[in-house]
Design a protein around this motif. Structure first.
Motif, PDB file in Angstrom:
ATOM      1  N   GLU A  50      45.568  33.918  46.901  1.00  0.00           N
ATOM      2  CA  GLU A  50      44.533  33.660  47.894  1.00  0.00           C
ATOM      3  C   GLU A  50      43.630  34.883  48.084  1.00  0.00           C
ATOM      4  N   ASN A  51      44.194  36.088  47.997  1.00  0.00           N
ATOM      5  CA  ASN A  51      43.452  37.267  48.465  1.00  0.00           C
ATOM      6  C   ASN A  51      43.175  38.345  47.428  1.00  0.00           C
ATOM      7  N   CYS A  52      43.793  38.281  46.264  1.00  0.00           N
ATOM      8  CA  CYS A  52      43.678  39.405  45.337  1.00  0.00           C
ATOM      9  C   CYS A  52      43.157  39.024  43.947  1.00  0.00           C
ATOM     10  N   VAL A  53      43.521  37.848  43.453  1.00  0.00           N
ATOM     11  CA  VAL A  53      43.301  37.590  42.023  1.00  0.00           C
ATOM     12  C   VAL A  53      41.837  37.329  41.663  1.00  0.00           C
ATOM     13  N   ARG A  54      40.987  37.074  42.655  1.00  0.00           N
ATOM     14  CA  ARG A  54      39.567  36.925  42.292  1.00  0.00           C
ATOM     15  C   ARG A  54      39.063  38.218  41.641  1.00  0.00           C
ATOM     16  N   CYS A  55      39.622  39.364  42.057  1.00  0.00           N
ATOM     17  CA  CYS A  55      39.252  40.645  41.433  1.00  0.00           C
ATOM     18  C   CYS A  55      40.305  41.108  40.429  1.00  0.00           C
ATOM     19  N   HIS A  56      41.582  40.906  40.792  1.00  0.00           N
ATOM     20  CA  HIS A  56      42.659  41.390  39.918  1.00  0.00           C
ATOM     21  C   HIS A  56      43.022  40.335  38.879  1.00  0.00           C
ATOM     22  N   GLN A  57      42.129  40.114  37.942  1.00  0.00           N
ATOM     23  CA  GLN A  57      42.311  39.195  36.816  1.00  0.00           C
ATOM     24  C   GLN A  57      41.541  39.799  35.656  1.00  0.00           C
ATOM     25  N   GLY A  60      37.917  40.375  36.161  1.00  0.00           N
ATOM     26  CA  GLY A  60      37.505  40.835  37.489  1.00  0.00           C
ATOM     27  C   GLY A  60      37.304  42.343  37.537  1.00  0.00           C
ATOM     28  N   ILE A  61      36.882  42.851  38.706  1.00  0.00           N
ATOM     29  CA  ILE A  61      36.610  44.285  38.818  1.00  0.00           C
ATOM     30  C   ILE A  61      37.869  45.085  39.147  1.00  0.00           C
ATOM     31  N   GLY A  62      38.971  44.430  39.496  1.00  0.00           N
ATOM     32  CA  GLY A  62      40.225  45.135  39.783  1.00  0.00           C
ATOM     33  C   GLY A  62      40.756  45.797  38.521  1.00  0.00           C
ATOM     34  N   PRO A  63      41.385  46.986  38.664  1.00  0.00           N
ATOM     35  CA  PRO A  63      41.823  47.724  37.473  1.00  0.00           C
ATOM     36  C   PRO A  63      42.982  47.056  36.712  1.00  0.00           C
ATOM     37  N   MET A  64      43.717  46.153  37.354  1.00  0.00           N
ATOM     38  CA  MET A  64      44.815  45.481  36.636  1.00  0.00           C
ATOM     39  C   MET A  64      44.940  44.048  37.146  1.00  0.00           C
ATOM     40  N   PRO A  65      45.351  43.120  36.250  1.00  0.00           N
ATOM     41  CA  PRO A  65      45.561  41.750  36.730  1.00  0.00           C
ATOM     42  C   PRO A  65      46.825  41.669  37.588  1.00  0.00           C
ATOM     43  N   SER A  77      55.227  49.062  44.471  1.00  0.00           N
ATOM     44  CA  SER A  77      55.181  50.045  45.551  1.00  0.00           C
ATOM     45  C   SER A  77      53.736  50.462  45.842  1.00  0.00           C
ATOM     46  N   ARG A  78      52.882  50.469  44.799  1.00  0.00           N
ATOM     47  CA  ARG A  78      51.470  50.792  45.054  1.00  0.00           C
ATOM     48  C   ARG A  78      50.807  49.688  45.875  1.00  0.00           C
ATOM     49  N   ILE A  79      51.187  48.453  45.597  1.00  0.00           N
ATOM     50  CA  ILE A  79      50.654  47.332  46.376  1.00  0.00           C
ATOM     51  C   ILE A  79      51.086  47.475  47.830  1.00  0.00           C
ATOM     52  N   GLN A  80      52.348  47.823  48.020  1.00  0.00           N
ATOM     53  CA  GLN A  80      52.839  48.003  49.389  1.00  0.00           C
ATOM     54  C   GLN A  80      52.012  49.053  50.130  1.00  0.00           C
ATOM     55  N   GLN A  87      43.880  49.457  52.662  1.00  0.00           N
ATOM     56  CA  GLN A  87      42.875  49.815  51.653  1.00  0.00           C
ATOM     57  C   GLN A  87      42.612  48.628  50.746  1.00  0.00           C
ATOM     58  N   MET A  88      43.604  47.746  50.620  1.00  0.00           N
ATOM     59  CA  MET A  88      43.472  46.528  49.821  1.00  0.00           C
ATOM     60  C   MET A  88      43.958  45.345  50.639  1.00  0.00           C
ATOM     61  N   PRO A  89      43.313  44.189  50.592  1.00  0.00           N
ATOM     62  CA  PRO A  89      42.020  43.998  49.948  1.00  0.00           C
ATOM     63  C   PRO A  89      40.958  44.841  50.655  1.00  0.00           C
ATOM     64  N   PHE A 357      33.674  54.197  47.420  1.00  0.00           N
ATOM     65  CA  PHE A 357      33.625  53.320  46.253  1.00  0.00           C
ATOM     66  C   PHE A 357      33.069  51.942  46.635  1.00  0.00           C
ATOM     67  N   TRP A 358      33.414  51.488  47.823  1.00  0.00           N
ATOM     68  CA  TRP A 358      33.067  50.134  48.256  1.00  0.00           C
ATOM     69  C   TRP A 358      31.806  50.120  49.098  1.00  0.00           C
ATOM     70  N   GLN A 359      30.966  49.127  48.869  1.00  0.00           N
ATOM     71  CA  GLN A 359      29.714  48.976  49.619  1.00  0.00           C
ATOM     72  C   GLN A 359      29.718  47.565  50.205  1.00  0.00           C
TER      73      GLN A 359
HETATM   74  C1  HEC Z   1      36.946  42.588  45.904  1.00  0.00           C
HETATM   75  C2  HEC Z   1      37.819  42.848  44.797  1.00  0.00           C
HETATM   76  C3  HEC Z   1      39.286  43.182  45.090  1.00  0.00           C
HETATM   77  C4  HEC Z   1      40.157  42.472  45.873  1.00  0.00           C
HETATM   78  C5  HEC Z   1      39.900  41.183  46.652  1.00  0.00           C
HETATM   79  C6  HEC Z   1      41.403  43.182  45.807  1.00  0.00           C
HETATM   80  N1  HEC Z   1      41.281  44.288  45.011  1.00  0.00           N
HETATM   81 FE1  HEC Z   1      42.725  45.696  44.640  1.00  0.00          FE
HETATM   82  N2  HEC Z   1      41.361  46.853  43.662  1.00  0.00           N
HETATM   83  C7  HEC Z   1      40.074  46.480  43.358  1.00  0.00           C
HETATM   84  C8  HEC Z   1      39.405  47.604  42.704  1.00  0.00           C
HETATM   85  C9  HEC Z   1      37.972  47.610  42.190  1.00  0.00           C
HETATM   86  C10 HEC Z   1      40.326  48.669  42.659  1.00  0.00           C
HETATM   87  C11 HEC Z   1      40.087  50.097  42.129  1.00  0.00           C
HETATM   88  C12 HEC Z   1      39.308  50.890  43.150  1.00  0.00           C
HETATM   89  C13 HEC Z   1      40.053  51.158  44.425  1.00  0.00           C
HETATM   90  O1  HEC Z   1      41.238  51.551  44.370  1.00  0.00           O
HETATM   91  O2  HEC Z   1      39.472  50.990  45.509  1.00  0.00           O
HETATM   92  C14 HEC Z   1      41.553  48.154  43.258  1.00  0.00           C
HETATM   93  C15 HEC Z   1      42.732  48.886  43.374  1.00  0.00           C
HETATM   94  C16 HEC Z   1      43.958  48.335  43.748  1.00  0.00           C
HETATM   95  C17 HEC Z   1      45.226  49.037  43.689  1.00  0.00           C
HETATM   96  C18 HEC Z   1      45.445  50.454  43.179  1.00  0.00           C
HETATM   97  C19 HEC Z   1      45.665  50.420  41.698  1.00  0.00           C
HETATM   98  C20 HEC Z   1      46.074  51.770  41.159  1.00  0.00           C
HETATM   99  O3  HEC Z   1      46.043  51.922  39.936  1.00  0.00           O
HETATM  100  O4  HEC Z   1      46.443  52.648  41.959  1.00  0.00           O
HETATM  101  C21 HEC Z   1      46.181  48.170  44.140  1.00  0.00           C
HETATM  102  C22 HEC Z   1      47.693  48.427  44.223  1.00  0.00           C
HETATM  103  C23 HEC Z   1      45.507  46.942  44.516  1.00  0.00           C
HETATM  104  N3  HEC Z   1      44.153  47.087  44.264  1.00  0.00           N
HETATM  105  C24 HEC Z   1      46.116  45.838  45.058  1.00  0.00           C
HETATM  106  C25 HEC Z   1      45.429  44.746  45.605  1.00  0.00           C
HETATM  107  C26 HEC Z   1      46.077  43.679  46.337  1.00  0.00           C
HETATM  108  C27 HEC Z   1      47.582  43.543  46.561  1.00  0.00           C
HETATM  109  C28 HEC Z   1      45.088  42.845  46.757  1.00  0.00           C
HETATM  110  C29 HEC Z   1      45.211  41.600  47.602  1.00  0.00           C
HETATM  111  C30 HEC Z   1      46.095  41.658  48.753  1.00  0.00           C
HETATM  112  C31 HEC Z   1      43.828  43.378  46.264  1.00  0.00           C
HETATM  113  N4  HEC Z   1      44.080  44.531  45.572  1.00  0.00           N
HETATM  114  C32 HEC Z   1      42.572  42.793  46.462  1.00  0.00           C
HETATM  115  C33 HEC Z   1      39.483  45.268  43.652  1.00  0.00           C
HETATM  116  C34 HEC Z   1      39.998  44.328  44.544  1.00  0.00           C
END
Ligand code: HEC
Length: 442
Positions: A50-57, A60-65, A77-80, A87-89, A357-359
């Motif tokens: 619901e909240n992460c995979v639109r970017c984390h795929q 997407g712009i997320g660094p890892m799927p 643990s990084r997600i935690q 910081q995320m989302p 980083f975020w705008q």
């Molecule tokens: C709008 C897009 C977007 C969404 C939504 C988003 N992320 Fe991210 N995420 C990114 C980007 C881009 C980065 C790298 C820049 C940063 O860390 O801010 C990142 C970084 C991270 C990192 C750090 C990775 C590292 O290598 O240290 C984690 C962990 C993470 N996201 C988890 C999540 C989780 C869990 C969710 C949902 C609950 C989420 N993200 C939602 C775009 C997103």
């Protein structure tokens, strides 16, 4: 820090209390949906989908799927840490003050955060894979985000190309391209969306603007989606002139040759006359925007926290639909308050966890979007952290002044504004009062 019940979880050390946590998870109010504790398949995947995979795929712009258990487990643990510190989302709003209803709110609830935190504390178990929910439709990184709602754009314009070297400095492209022949008569714009060319351009375009005279045909920043003007609202553009591209590129770890930006524009139908006219986002500054420091300019001593305020008196009534804070690497907090002509003061929105980083543009729900009478003072407050405690501070020993580069500073807010005549303001205020009364009756 977390809202809600932070004291509870942060006091427990996982190593010592893991059995206790597992025990607690068995109680219904800790939110367990199946016997034996929280699992990825049943409890965590739905939150991530619901909240992460639109970017984390992969597109997407997320660094890892973060699609499968195998994707997620190494990052547990990084997600935690990232969700616990909000910081995320990416949603950096102070949840304890100001208006809280936004169309694009992607933040997690306290309950969802607690679920992720306790799942990781319990060793991040996978659980029964047959319990996995269906993967949602993932956005195609190459498409326009607004096309889902508005259909294909009426026209798309491209910027000149620029090469962004792997580890160079940040770069700007400031260049004109002709607009002649794109439309054949004055038209009202309904929506715009600016982005870097897919795939790598999306990642190097940190923020940018494309304007036609005083009219923005796209304002972009990482994490910001397109601009759709409110109902019955349009921005008038003329069929001539030049587009001015002003694009700020940040290097990533690879060369991005000949990248460009593109902007898509959705028009109102030919002959349509909107009730309200707008210019989209308008910049309200707290600094004087100069180079070397004078009164009102930025001058941040080494190892210091600095606060700066700026005020703007609205000489017309306005409907404020969004705000988007802008500072650089020392930016920590930014808020926008209204001081109404009757002296009342209201916090409209505050970001307390700013990340350069975020705008992100915080887009108010229609029924709470501030209606500001003529004479309202907008008070913008910026807090910079030039100490070593700021994790992205490039050098806390430096004096910092205004400048374009990320290591220099800025202090302004982009505000989605529709200016109103006194009559329009009265009409909208009466409508709002009626709506609020109806809601109170329910
Ligand atoms: C709008 C897009 C977007 C969404 C939504 C988003 N992320 Fe991210 N995420 C990114 C980007 C881009 C980065 C790298 C820049 C940063 O860390 O801010 C990142 C970084 C991270 C990192 C750090 C990775 C590292 O290598 O240290 C984690 C962990 C993470 N996201 C988890 C999540 C989780 C869990 C969710 C949902 C609950 C989420 N993200 C939602 C775009 C997103």
């Amino acid at each position: 820090m977390m809202n809600g019940r932070p004291q509870f979880w942060s006091l427990l050390s996982p190593a010592v209390f893991a059995p206790a946590i597992l025990l607690l998870l068995g109680t219904p109010d800790a939110g367990v949906t199946q016997e034996g504790g929280l699992t990825f398949s049943a409890d965590i995947a739905p939150i991530l989908y619901e909240n992460c995979v639109r970017c984390h795929q992969p597109n997407g712009i997320g660094p890892m799927p973060l699609l499968s258990f195998e994707d997620v487990r190494p990052y547990a643990s990084r997600i935690q840490r990232k969700v616990e510190t909000r910081q995320m989302p990416p949603w950096h709003l102070d949840k304890t003050i100001g208006i809280q209803e936004y169309k694009n709110d992607i933040s997690l609830s306290d309950f969802e955060i607690e679920q992720i935190v306790s799942w990781v504390d319990a060793g991040a178990p996978e659980g029964d894979p047959t319990k996995l929910p269906m993967l949602p439709d993932l956005p195609d990184g190459n498409g326009w985000q607004l096309a889902e709602r508005l259909g294909p754009p009426d026209f798309v314009m491209e910027s000149p190309a620029l090469t962004v070297a792997a580890n160079g400095q940040d770069q700007w492209l400031i260049q004109r391209t002709p607009f002649e022949g794109v439309i054949d008569q004055p038209r009202y714009v309904r929506a715009t969306e600016l982005k870097g060319a897919y795939p790598l351009g999306v990642r190097v375009l940190h923020h940018g603007h494309v304007t036609l005279g005083s009219r923005p045909l796209g304002r972009q920043g990482i994490g910001k989606s397109g601009d759709v003007f409110p109902e019955n609202t349009g921005m008038l553009i003329q069929p001539s002139g030049n587009l001015l591209w002003n694009l700020h590129y940040f290097p990533i770890d690879e060369d991005v040759p000949n990248t460009r930006a593109m902007t898509a524009v959705w028009l109102h139908p030919e002959g349509y006359e909107p009730e309200y006219t707008t210019n989209g986002e308008i910049r309200f500054t707290a600094d004087a925007g100069g180079g070397m420091p004078w009164a009102g300019d930025i001058f941040i001593p080494p190892h210091s926290i600095k606060v700066q305020q700026g005020t703007h008196v609205l000489n017309r009534a306005a409907l404020m639909t969004s705000f988007r804070p802008h500072m650089h690497m020392r930016g920590r907090e930014q808020s926008i308050e209204a001081i109404y002509p009757d002296g009342r003061r209201e916090m409209l929105g505050k970001v307390d966890n700013y990340d350069h980083f975020w705008q992100i543009s915080y887009q108010y729900e229609d029924d709470v979007a501030p209606l500001l009478p003529k004479g309202t003072v907008l008070l913008i407050t910026t807090v910079w952290d030039n100490t070593a405690d700021n994790p992205i501070n490039p050098d806390p020993r430096q004096w910092v002044v205004f400048g374009q580069r990320g290591v220099d500073e800025m202090s302004h807010v982009w505000v989605g504004m529709t200016y109103l005549s006194d009559e329009q303001f009265e009409t909208l205020s009466a409508e709002r009062a009626r709506l609020t009364a109806e809601q109170d009756d329910r």
